[in-house]
Write an enzyme that holds these catalytic residues in place. Structure first.
Site, PDB file in Angstrom:
ATOM      1  N   HIS A 138     -79.095  14.889   4.871  1.00 40.84           N
ATOM      2  CA  HIS A 138     -78.783  15.800   5.975  1.00 40.84           C
ATOM      3  C   HIS A 138     -77.380  15.564   6.499  1.00 40.84           C
ATOM      4  O   HIS A 138     -77.093  14.547   7.136  1.00 40.84           O
ATOM      5  CB  HIS A 138     -79.812  15.625   7.099  1.00 40.84           C
ATOM      6  N   GLU A 150     -77.708  11.622   7.228  1.00 36.34           N
ATOM      7  CA  GLU A 150     -79.053  11.052   7.270  1.00 36.34           C
ATOM      8  C   GLU A 150     -79.671  11.099   5.875  1.00 36.34           C
ATOM      9  O   GLU A 150     -79.771  12.165   5.264  1.00 36.34           O
ATOM     10  CB  GLU A 150     -79.931  11.827   8.251  1.00 36.34           C
ATOM     11  N   ASN A 188     -81.140  14.617  15.706  1.00 36.99           N
ATOM     12  CA  ASN A 188     -81.696  15.709  16.514  1.00 36.99           C
ATOM     13  C   ASN A 188     -82.821  15.215  17.422  1.00 36.99           C
ATOM     14  O   ASN A 188     -82.980  15.690  18.551  1.00 36.99           O
ATOM     15  CB  ASN A 188     -82.205  16.833  15.612  1.00 36.99           C
TER      16      ASN A 188
END
Length: 517
Positions: A138, A150, A188
């Protein structure tokens, strides 16, 4: 390494630039041929800009551009392709179809990586004949500048794949953090602490968005306040992420969304991209209203009251600061009939101190004892406050000491812990819950948040600056004062406060004792 990137949108082209500049051969493809041509032109322009700004040698830029290979057919055979990075739209059916077709075209040795930001890596991999070959990778936009990635193993991912992806990422100059395949992954998820608590403060009428943003910047030292941030990212995007993470963690109170967002999303108040969000944008916009000028009597006597021995240090520091600025300050005993009373609060509302100690309700106010990153103080007023006395208290707090600039003073409604404490408590609490679930290592949590979200310090290290015992006191006081389970202390903070460990200390696990790999 030869890397195929499927999807030539903003993320795909950013990943292509990043990988090609680092020396890898990049096949860039999309189902739309025009998207590939546009992406190649864009990457070349970014490389030329890097040369113009002196960040890259012209020869290196030309070599990187030569390593970028436009591919007409995403499903073309590629015996030399070692890694595929998928960057198509965020839809499970679309991603599973892409990987299903790639599985037919590419050799079994090719590693698959999805750039999903919100979908389960395990569910994407489950549609493959060989789900062990896929992991999450990610990236954040813009990829060349956001130097954090990530690495997300799925439930079936082969153990050698995450280290391989980590080596790739760090060999290209970015930092890789390995995180669990859970809703929101790490960054997030961690970012929900700030935004959800800011929305809760707004729900309760503690302050307006501009008030909360100013306190977040000037007291906590954040680059952007939470409402500025959601206007930048888009409230529609932020609300969807908040909802999906909350639902994914089975309605965890700590992550609870706000009732304020659905109607604002439906009304198109998404932020910068729609011209209006929490603030207005565009050529006619004037920005947030300026703070009202200080109009009270800065010479009015002030009494700084410590509601308990634990608050005495904060009270003494405030007395000293105000006295050095020339204010008439007293402390200890009872306040005079003329003095305004300032109470440093920690996780409790000033109204509780008024009731417990018989303080004059009309002229008693809360003050946040957190050391400010800038020259701002926060004054909390109760419904019983006399407006004139509050103006005088604000004027006293605005006084400058040591020849410095006057302090800005935010005026907010009395609440447990005031604004900055609640924002900080939530940031630390959400990060601690990530650590105690083992979703990421403490060091990775802090580096990911500072790099990906731009916080001045990682949330666990931030908590250590306050101290584990004092953070626990704050969480317990917020929980007791409000009764809201969103504030309940985490096991991570509770244990470390009891054992004298830092919040950043991973501690000893049963695996350490048993010698498990």
């Amino acid at each position: 390494m030869r890397i195929r990137i499927v999807g030539a949108g903003a993320m795909g082209r950013g990943i292509a630039q990043w990988a090609a500049a680092a020396g890898h051969t990049v096949e860039l493809c999309d189902v739309r041929a025009e998207a590939v041509a546009d992406a190649v032109a864009f990457v070349r322009s970014m490389l030329d800009r890097a040369v113009a700004k002196g960040r890259m040698a012209a020869a290196d830029a030309e070599s990187a551009a030569e390593r970028l290979v436009p591919l007409d057919d995403p499903w073309a055979a590629g015996p030399g392709v070692e890694l595929v990075i998928e960057a198509v739209r965020e839809d499970l059916a679309t991603k599973t179809e892409v990987f299903g077709r790639l599985e037919q075209a590419l050799p079994a040795s090719t590693v698959f990586a999805t750039n999903t930001s919100s979908l389960s890596v395990t569910r994407i991999a489950a549609a493959l004949k060989d789900p062990t070959r896929l992991a999450g990778l990610h990236f954040f936009n813009p990829v060349p500048l956001m130097r954090i990635v990530e690495v997300v193993p799925g439930a079936a991912t082969r153990p050698e794949i995450p280290p391989l992806l980590t080596a790739l990422v760090e060999g290209c100059g970015h930092r890789a953090v390995t995180v669990a395949d859970t809703p929101g992954f790490l960054i997030n998820h961690a970012g929900r602490g700030l935004v959800t608590e800011a929305l809760a403060l707004l729900e309760e009428g503690v302050g307006e968005p501009a008030d909360i943003d100013r306190i977040a910047r000037d007291v906590l030292g954040l680059r952007m306040g939470p409402f500025e941030l959601t206007d930048l990212t888009g409230l529609d995007v932020t609300a969807a992420v908040i909802d999906s993470i909350w639902e994914g963690f089975r309605y965890e109170d700590r992550l609870r969304p706000s009732f304020l967002t659905p109607n604002r999303v439906a009304a198109g108040l998404h932020g910068r991209k729609t011209g209006r969000g929490w603030y207005a944008y565009g050529p006619e916009a004037t920005g947030p209203a300026p703070e009202p000028p200080v109009t009270g009597d800065a010479d009015r006597p002030v009494h700084v009251f410590a509601p308990d021995p634990a608050r005495e240090a904060g009270a003494a520091a405030l007395r000293e600061a105000l006295a050095s600025a020339g204010a008439a300050v007293s402390g200890g005993g009872r306040p005079s009939d003329a003095a305004v009373v300032l109470v440093p609060v920690w996780g409790t509302p000033v109204a509780s101190a008024v009731a417990a100690h018989g303080l004059p309700a009309g002229r008693t106010f809360g003050v946040d004892p957190l050391p400010a990153a800038g020259r701002r103080r926060v004054l909390a007023v109760t419904p019983a406050a006399d407006a004139g006395a509050a103006r005088d208290a604000r004027a006293v707090l605005a006084r400058a000491g040591d020849g410095g600039e006057p302090f800005a003073v935010s005026v907010v409604r009395d609440t447990a812990g005031s604004v900055a404490q609640r924002l900080l408590a939530s940031v630390v609490s959400v990060a601690a819950s990530i650590a105690e679930r083992g979703l990421a290592a403490p060091a990775d949590i802090d580096v990911a948040v500072t790099t990906g979200l731009g916080y001045p310090v990682g949330p666990l290290a931030w908590g250590d600056r306050i101290g584990a015992a004092r953070m626990l006191e704050l969480h317990r006081a917020l929980h007791a004062s409000t009764g809201d389970p969103r504030h309940r202390p985490t096991r991570w903070v509770t244990e470390r406060a009891a054992l004298g460990l830092a919040l950043t200390d991973p501690g000893t696990s049963p695996a350490d004792v048993l010698g498990a790999p």
